[in-house]
Design a protein around this motif. Structure first.
Motif: not given
Lengths: 450, 450
Positions: A266-281
């Motif tokens: 559903g995306g929760s594990n992926f989003g949980g890890l990725a979103f803060p790094f996406l902000r940095e990106k």
């Protein structure tokens, strides 16, 4: 002293805010629609299902949301979770890459799911709700909500996909030990369940059906609300504590990821890890490739359609714009029960459409091979879900071996396999096949889109 | 910020030495005897079974033994383990007591057993051994040794008590995932196994029989040694890292235990927690009551005889002076598989005889009631073994509620129940009974003492 393999934050450094990626995106995600009017749904439409605090988070455009003290207090039972450098795996692969994994299996139920189960139970209890309903596949989410409900004194009732209910009794026993009631889905207890059973008395169920049953109950019963373990914005929001911690731990390690891989159901594990790094990106402070990995048997991002679809099978939920295989889709019974959902988080779907992340699909055999390799080197037997990310990690590390690149790879090890050991047994006995989704099955399922 | 519930040490503060209690005791424990000569056994007698480094530790009179860097490096995967204050349990009990638990379930296999499996695998590998044999009951020890063997590149072969092999397939699958070979015991592979099967083809086995098989294999095969998961001095030595960490964590908490309770099967979890505190007690720096808790179905300390007996059923081991129910004893199939050994660590037996610790026995029903209570308040489902200690903890906390005493209670939560959930299922279904050992069965078994 040997080189460090584990990076632990002090409790005092544990993040106290969740991160909402929405305001940082170049454009906002399309809203959920009311299936009758096809107008955007408002808070009133969602009030029968969710408490106000979670509805507010679902549509929030604030960048940060404070984590309540009562939630932090429960998080501290297992958080901050460790970030590991997989030195033994690197050595076994002979790769110059540096592989890190953020390990969420330290939670009481062995996965990342309590990160959102705890705040969901808290906000419901705070608004006077006394009973939560939910669905679960293999049972990771159901046991997380059972644990969180026990913590805040709520009743918890879980509809578990019948295939898992019958084949994986341990998760059910865990939920019951925490005090939850567990029903196989489809059940005779709901109209949605009865309709499915009337058409197919031997139905082994699906997440979509189980959601219909839990939603129907919540909408009808007193003081009862529904809780979802993935897909929705507020769920992914709660999971961002994973990525926020990982960012701080990378500072401790003095390193920066070049590639970030996470498994997506559903995306929760992926989003949980990725979103803060996406902000940095997005802010130009780092530039990692961010890669979602899904099972070849349920390839939502890589082969699904980006369209408005129901979140459940009976069509009781709002329409969500997402990558979907069609809400009638019933996946092959692969072992990664947490990755068998027909849809994908609308937020992740939108981010994928924006070209900010990429996605690949991997078959079961490669995943279990990666899982066994990881277990025998790193000592942790990964749940079937994160073996998808590990397989992608190993692919990348082996590419680095060829090119000589010293890439830094980060993955989310979102749970251990203590309750999924029969899947490893099947793999070791040679009874696992890849089950890639046939074109005809995909076409047939997509034809059912509203 | 809420009151602290978790005390974590920095990796830099992790103990780097194990503690040997022997030199601090008022008199040394009686030595193991050769069953033929009844003379104390020497290193040469043990060399077919154990590497020299472990034999040296077994008879050491040094107070501290350095932990090798290679072992520390593996320990760091999950150590230092957390010490928790059980505030939610305290509140539910309404007790003025302060309850702490040291949690070893964070290890890759979910118990304290890797604390000794890792050094045992390391020392064997360092001396050129290529294969380890061992026994296991429910499988906690077998899976720990399988994990440790994978880490140091050793083959691992496990004889698992048939009752558990048949009823608890998850542990076997875990061992196999780590690369170990698992045989049901009694097996046709050894003389000891064949003798038992000849007498009783339907034998469901016992730890004593499985030890005979593993020892026989190790003594006969090339480059093969035997590893034991409890009972012996060097095993308890390795486990003292639990108590050494807990002492440091109590300093962080600014507290001192008045009562320390641990469950005892062979004694390694109890000794590991208790010995460093016993050192402090003997030195007059604190004065905790130290209490061993055993199952009423296998009451070694409270109802066994303090006598020289074999460690295994076939009589292949040296004679050990210990509290024993007789080496022919086959306990009722209670769910705490790790507490069903007929004997008790000679070191703990000796310390008990010296009056430095006390002991009680508790029936299964009370234990599971304590386990469920703990799960629903603290969020961790305890393995059946430590529910014995938790039941004793709760007894003590409820006494404090009556007297108003603010006692500080410490217990070892040596593992979680992810692979023992069917035991909770049986309890919740009302299918657990107490199984206290009948007098006649005890007398009959003691009559077989050498």
């Amino acid at each position: 002293m040997a080189e460090r393999t584990k990076y632990i934050l002090d409790e005092a450094d544990m993040p106290t805010r969740w991160y909402n990626v929405v305001p940082d995106l170049p454009e906002p995600p399309p809203p959920p629609l009311h299936p009758g009017t096809r107008e955007p749904v408002g808070p009133d439409d969602l009030a029968p299902l969710f408490p106000q605090a979670l509805i507010a988070q679902e549509v929030s455009t604030e960048r940060y949301i404070d984590i309540p003290d009562e939630v932090l207090d429960v998080y501290r039972l297992w958080r901050p979770s460790p970030l590991f450098r997989a030195r033994r795996l690197e050595k076994a692969l002979g790769t110059p890459a540096r592989i890190y994994y953020k390990y969420e299996g330290v939670s009481p139920v062995g996965s990342h799911k309590p990160n959102t189960a705890v705040p969901q139970a808290f906000y419901n209890a705070a608004e006077g709700v006394t009973r939560l309903t939910t669905e679960t596949g293999a049972g990771q989410w159901g046991s997380a909500l059972a644990f969180a409900s026990a913590t805040f004194g709520l009743e918890c009732e879980v509809w578990q996909v019948r295939a898992s209910y019958d084949q994986k009794p341990y998760r059910k026993l865990m939920m019951e030990t925490f005090g939850a009631k567990v029903h196989p889905s489809p059940s005779e207890l709901t109209e949605s369940g009865r309709a499915i059973l009337a058409a197919d008395p031997d139905s082994t169920g699906s997440l979509g059906i189980a959601i219909s049953e839990a939603v129907e109950q919540a909408a009808q019963a007193e003081n009862t609300r529904y809780a979802l373990g993935s897909v929705l914005n507020h769920v992914l929001l709660h999971q961002t504590i994973i990525g926020e911690e990982a960012l701080k731990q990378f500072e401790l390690a003095g390193d920066t990821p070049d590639v970030l891989v996470g498994c997506t159901g559903g995306g929760s594990n992926f989003g949980g890890l990725a979103f803060p790094f996406l902000r940095e990106k997005l802010a130009g402070r780092m530039d990692p490739v961010i890669r979602a990995v899904e099972p070849a048997a349920c390839p939502t991002l890589t082969r699904g359609k980006y369209a408005y679809d129901f979140g459940d099978t009976a069509g009781l939920t709002p329409l969500l714009k997402m990558h979907t295989l069609g809400h009638d889709f019933i996946p092959d019974p692969i072992h990664a029960g947490g990755l068998r959902y027909h849809g994908m988080s609308p937020l992740i779907s939108h981010i994928y459409e924006l070209g900010l992340i990429d996605a690949i699909a991997i078959g079961q055999e490669d995943c279990f091979a990666a899982g066994v390799r990881f277990a025998r080197t790193e000592g942790i037997i990964p749940a079937p879900e994160p073996t998808h990310a590990l397989a992608a990690c190993i692919q990348e590390a082996l590419r680095c071996k060829e090119t000589g690149e010293e890439k830094v790879i980060l993955t989310a090890l979102c749970g251990h396999a203590h309750l999924d050991l029969p899947a490893y047994g099947a793999y070791l006995a040679g009874n696992i096949s890849d089950h890639a989704l046939p074109d005809e099955a995909l076409e047939k399922s997509l034809a059912g889109l509203p």
